[in-house]
Design an enzyme around this catalytic site. Structure first.
Site, mmCIF file in Angstrom:
data_model
loop_
_atom_site.group_PDB
_atom_site.id
_atom_site.type_symbol
_atom_site.label_atom_id
_atom_site.label_comp_id
_atom_site.label_asym_id
_atom_site.label_seq_id
_atom_site.Cartn_x
_atom_site.Cartn_y
_atom_site.Cartn_z
ATOM 1 N N ASP A 1 -11.964 30.000 -63.709
ATOM 2 C CA ASP A 1 -11.753 30.155 -62.158
ATOM 3 C C ASP A 1 -11.251 28.845 -61.890
ATOM 4 O OD1 ASP A 1 -12.131 30.032 -59.406
ATOM 5 O OD2 ASP A 1 -13.110 31.894 -59.597
ATOM 6 N N HIS A 2 -10.109 28.756 -61.578
ATOM 7 C CA HIS A 2 -9.499 27.545 -61.701
ATOM 8 C C HIS A 2 -10.078 26.569 -60.282
ATOM 9 C CE1 HIS A 2 -6.312 29.130 -58.850
ATOM 10 N NE2 HIS A 2 -6.155 27.844 -58.405
ATOM 11 N N HIS B 1 -12.623 33.252 -56.609
ATOM 12 C CA HIS B 1 -12.520 32.149 -55.883
ATOM 13 C C HIS B 1 -13.599 31.853 -54.670
ATOM 14 C CE1 HIS B 1 -9.023 31.599 -58.379
ATOM 15 N NE2 HIS B 1 -8.093 32.145 -57.732
HETATM 16 C C1 BG6 Z 1 -4.692 32.329 -57.927
HETATM 17 C C2 BG6 Z 1 -4.199 33.764 -57.106
HETATM 18 O O1 BG6 Z 1 -5.578 32.714 -58.540
HETATM 19 O O2 BG6 Z 1 -4.786 31.322 -57.029
HETATM 20 C C3 BG6 Z 1 -2.777 33.413 -56.552
HETATM 21 O O3 BG6 Z 1 -3.829 34.662 -58.220
HETATM 22 C C4 BG6 Z 1 -3.009 32.294 -55.720
HETATM 23 O O4 BG6 Z 1 -2.335 34.398 -55.978
HETATM 24 C C5 BG6 Z 1 -3.681 31.189 -56.221
HETATM 25 O O5 BG6 Z 1 -1.944 31.965 -54.954
HETATM 26 C C6 BG6 Z 1 -4.195 30.038 -55.214
HETATM 27 O O6 BG6 Z 1 -4.616 28.878 -55.949
HETATM 28 P P1 BG6 Z 1 -4.661 27.458 -55.226
HETATM 29 O O7 BG6 Z 1 -5.089 26.670 -56.224
HETATM 30 O O8 BG6 Z 1 -3.096 27.062 -54.968
HETATM 31 O O9 BG6 Z 1 -5.330 27.609 -54.128
#
Ligand code: BG6
Length: 489
Positions: A180-181, A243
């Site tokens: 989960d980044h 997230h």
């Molecule tokens: C991803 C989603 O996991 O997270 C995207 O699939 C979203 O739709 C993105 O844009 C948002 O990531 P960050 O790091 O730009 O907030």
């Protein structure tokens, strides 16, 4: 002893490898953080030579790395990259892969460790992993074997369980690293430092002082080229199940006794276990769904699609710390600005002795955790307006990462996550139980939304803050959306 550490990327010709993995690996290389004997071997169906692969990866690193591209460092890094065309669910392709790996894993006494990364479309995650298992490529006789699974992990609770079951057929849970980044973001990890490395916040971090919590993950862009994928997913699966639930667990968890992976993950999972599920027939009272105007015209979106691109939800956590404190969450595409922030809204003072004009109210204190893009923390409090008798105004105490640590101090989330997976630290990865609990909370909401008897998402203007109903939703509780990081509600 010559140890080797090889990253095998399945789906190596895709966007993720190009935009995220390669820039992160290259940054790690320039910081000399990669483990000894590191190589990356890409596999995908497109036929490509090692040289062509290196060239495409160079472009990725050049375009997407957060630091200025260093051509000399790239020339030093490029020989560590190679490519094998093929489909990893086919035994003959895995045999070819195994031969390439044996060449990289030069004979010696050292361990030959492998990190397999599933950067492919999700429907092949289980087939690839099972094929690796059947080809004996997950056995740990010669070195450790780990598998990184990208999101989305399942489409609902049943499919997430089925995927966990498939992975567990050939892997121990300790070998599985579900990404989960958001957990890889420095500012998200800093929630723990803020709460547990300081003594001034934690005493207030509970139902006695906190009126409510808001989590906003707003994006200004629409779905663009991902429309076809997104239309089958929608905002609840794309942002909430993963997230936002992870953010919630960090903000609400109890202090772990130590910083090891088990303690941290146990506390995160306890929060999700305490979140009160919203019964299907009450969802309309706890949620608002929206779809931006123009979404239906995006290429790849099904005609008449009811996929929500915006949602606002309210959850309660049934435990001693949080009983009765609402957690409001909202996320959407094509909104007014890009911002991710968590706002802790404190209660109003119990008695106000200052003589205020009848139309003037004092704003309650708020602590805003600014996760992106202007990473930092803001604390809003009241100050006396000079040269008045007792007038007050809200002022802001600010911390910005860029000021305190330098403009480029924050690494990309994938740098940290790749390094942790290579080093065997699963703290920032999601365990099977956590994934299933989070799906269990989102599933009834999806069911309600997908029930044709319920109203479709409300349309909202691009560049707005979502449908007006989202404002009414929180206003019904006598509250308002609040952003403290420089954005506007
Ligand atoms: C991803 C989603 O996991 O997270 C995207 O699939 C979203 O739709 C993105 O844009 C948002 O990531 P960050 O790091 O730009 O907030």
């Amino acid at each position: 002893m010559t140890e080797t550490n090889t990253l095998i990327i399945f789906g190596a010709s895709g966007d993720l490898t190009h935009r995220k993995l390669m820039p992160a690996l290259f940054n790690l290389h320039t910081k000399r953080r990669l483990p000894p004997g590191f190589n990356a071997l890409g596999m995908a169906r497109s036929s490509m030579s090692d040289e062509a692969f290196r060239q495409t990866m160079r472009e990725g690193a050049q375009t997407f790395a957060r630091t200025t591209f260093d051509a000399q460092a790239w020339d030093d890094f490029a020989p560590r990259l190679s490519y094998e065309p093929g489909d990893p669910t086919h035994p003959e392709c895995l045999s070819a892969l195994q031969r390439r790996l044996s060449d990289l894993e030069a004979p010696g006494d050292g361990a030959a460790n492998r990190l397999y990364y599933l950067a492919t479309p999700p429907h092949v995650y289980s087939d690839i992993t099972l094929s690796l298992g059947h080809a004996d490529m997950l056995r740990e006789d010669a070195g450790w074997r780990r598998v990184v699974v990208e999101k989305p992990f399942g489409h609902d609770l049943a499919s997430a369980r089925a995927l966990n079951d498939a992975l567990h057929q050939v892997l121990a849970e300790s070998q599985i690293y579900r990404i989960d980044h958001y957990l890889g973001k420095e500012t998200v990890q800093n929630v723990l430092m803020l709460r547990f490395a300081n003594s001034i916040f934690e005493p207030l971090w509970n139902r006695n002082y906190v009126d409510h919590v808001q989590i906003t993950v707003a994006e200004s862009v629409g779905v663009k080229h991902r429309a076809r994928f997104y239309d089958r997913v929608g905002v609840l699966r794309d942002m909430f199940q993963n997230h936002i639930m992870q953010l919630l667990s960090l903000v609400a968890m109890e202090p772990p006794a130590s910083f090891d992976a088990d303690s941290l993950r146990n506390e995160r999972v306890k929060v999700l276990r305490s979140v009160r599920p919203i019964p299907v027939d009450e969802i309309q009272a706890h949620a608002v769904f929206g779809q931006y105007q123009g979404y239906l015209e995006e290429e790849g979106v099904a005609s008449g699609s009811r996929t929500p691109t915006f949602a606002a939800l309210r959850f309660f956590i049934d435990n001693w710390r949080w009983q009765g404190v609402p957690f409001y969450m909202r996320s959407g595409k094509a909104l007014a600005t890009k911002t991710t922030e968590v706002v802790i809204r404190f209660k109003s003072v119990p008695h106000l002795m200052f003589p205020l004009p009848p139309d003037k109210q004092i704003r309650p204190n708020a602590l805003s955790l600014c996760l992106q893009p202007d990473e930092g923390i803001h604390l809003r409090f009241e100050a006396k307006v000079p040269d008045t008798v007792a007038e007050t105004r809200s002022v802001d105490m600010e911390f910005h990462y860029a000021d305190s640590f330098g403009a480029n101090a924050l690494p990309e989330a994938y740098e940290r996550l790749l390094l942790d997976a290579l080093n065997g630290d699963p703290s920032l990865f999601t365990r099977a139980d956590t994934i299933e609990l989070a799906w269990g909370l989102i599933d009834p909401i999806l069911q309600s939304l997908e029930d044709p008897g319920n109203p479709p998402p409300v349309s909202y203007a691009q560049g707005s803050w979502g449908p007006a109903e989202a404002q009414d939703f929180i206003a019904q509780d006598g509250r308002a959306w609040d952003l403290g990081c420089g954005g506007h509600t």
